[in-house]
Design an enzyme around this catalytic site. Structure first.
Site, mmCIF file in Angstrom:
data_model
loop_
_atom_site.group_PDB
_atom_site.id
_atom_site.type_symbol
_atom_site.label_atom_id
_atom_site.label_comp_id
_atom_site.label_asym_id
_atom_site.label_seq_id
_atom_site.Cartn_x
_atom_site.Cartn_y
_atom_site.Cartn_z
ATOM 1 N N LYS A 105 0.988 -1.112 0.006
ATOM 2 C CA LYS A 105 -0.056 0.117 -0.100
ATOM 3 C C LYS A 105 0.794 1.233 -0.058
ATOM 4 O O LYS A 105 0.755 2.100 0.662
ATOM 5 C CB LYS A 105 -1.130 -0.140 1.314
ATOM 6 N N ARG A 106 1.692 1.240 -0.987
ATOM 7 C CA ARG A 106 2.764 2.243 -0.907
ATOM 8 C C ARG A 106 2.354 3.463 -1.749
ATOM 9 O O ARG A 106 0.886 3.398 -2.613
ATOM 10 C CB ARG A 106 4.027 2.110 -1.503
#
Length: 310
Positions: A105-106
């Site tokens: 989830k960057r």
């Protein structure tokens, strides 16, 4: 990379992904005790216990499934030893022929997203040497910063034949606080989906794009709408099992070709031995319980899809 995922799905007949999201409480006492005896009650000991736990589940299920999804936070909590086990898990699963979706989830400003993309999907130069640090096949990406934060990932997808899944409508209860807000008469998640479709046209791999979407199993009506907005994107569907999603809820996430979606279950599989339905396997046979949970999930989703086509 999405073509490899499709090949694995067709080979196994199982459009599912096992979430390798191990909390230490999920790890049987025998495995923890052995790890602590060797490394002490330390971060290294905890990470070793997680590694042995993961290995048991992968060995019991890899020929049944197309992909796994290790959640980075579950490894980061154990510091550097945990991230070493994250990479070991990625490597081990890839050697087993599995597609690995790094649930990281960057998403940040362009230069930072570029570094994330290089570290997780691409490569970095150190002097005259080139390294691929974590080398997942796909990663999950947060689109909140817009195109600036997404483009570096798409560029790596094109250059390295890798993939991303962009958060569109997530499975958590409070997702609607922002994602359901109306903008120009449309919920925000639909606007994000439209951008995902646009970004995806720049990274096609056959009939599908290497740019996919994350849409939770807990919102089937929204999933039906988003499937139409995203005809060329694979949808990663979290929320099956422990969060309440079932096969009958998920049929509209798939395209008419039977492809286009892959359904994730994490603790419902890796901690199956704690579930009443699988408790008879016992703690020492946790991996056998996980295997049975995978088989049951496959049967549930196949049955739902077959019913839908009739």
């Amino acid at each position: 990379m999405v073509q490899k995922l499709i090949e694995n799905i067709k080979k196994t007949g199982a459009p599912i992904v096992v979430g390798l999201d191990p909390m230490l409480d999920y790890v049987p006492d025998r495995i923890k005790n052995e790890a602590f005896a060797e490394y002490g009650e330390t971060l290294k000991g905890a990470a070793e216990a997680v590694w042995q736990f993961n290995k048991g589940i992968v060995d019991a299920t890899y020929e049944l499934i197309p992909a796994v999804k290790p959640q980075a936070a579950m490894y980061e909590q154990f510091g550097v030893p945990g991230m070493e086990v994250f990479e070991r898990t990625v490597s081990y699963c890839q050697k087993k022929g599995l597609v690995v979706i790094g649930d990281v989830k960057r998403g940040d400003i362009g230069s930072t997203s570029g570094a994330y993309a290089a570290g997780h999907l691409g490569s970095v130069a150190v002097g005259s040497n080139i390294f691929e640090p974590f080398h997942e096949d796909f990663v999950t990406v947060n689109p909140y910063l817009g195109t600036d934060g997404i483009k570096p990932f798409v560029d790596v997808c094109k250059e390295q034949n890798k993939g991303i899944f962009i958060l569109v409508k997530t499975s958590n209860p409070s997702s609607g606080e922002f994602q359901d807000r109306l903008i120009d008469g449309k919920p925000l998640y639909e606007l994000v989906a439209e951008k995902v479709a646009e970004w995806g046209t720049d990274a096609m791999d056959g009939e599908y794009s290497n740019v996919g979407a994350v849409v939770g199993a807990t919102y089937p009506e929204q999933g039906k709408v988003l499937r139409k907005i995203l005809p060329l994107s694979f949808i990663l569907v979290p929320g099956y099992g422990a969060q309440g999603g079932r096969g009958k809820d998920l049929v509209h996430y798939f395209n008419e070709d039977g492809l286009g979606a892959i359904v994730n279950s994490s603790r419902g599989i890796i901690a199956a031995y704690k579930n009443e339905a699988y408790r008879h396997f016992g703690e020492d046979n946790y991996a056998d319980a996980s295997r049975q949970a995978v088989l049951d999930m496959i049967e549930d989703i196949r049955g739902a899809l077959c019913t839908q086509r009739q």
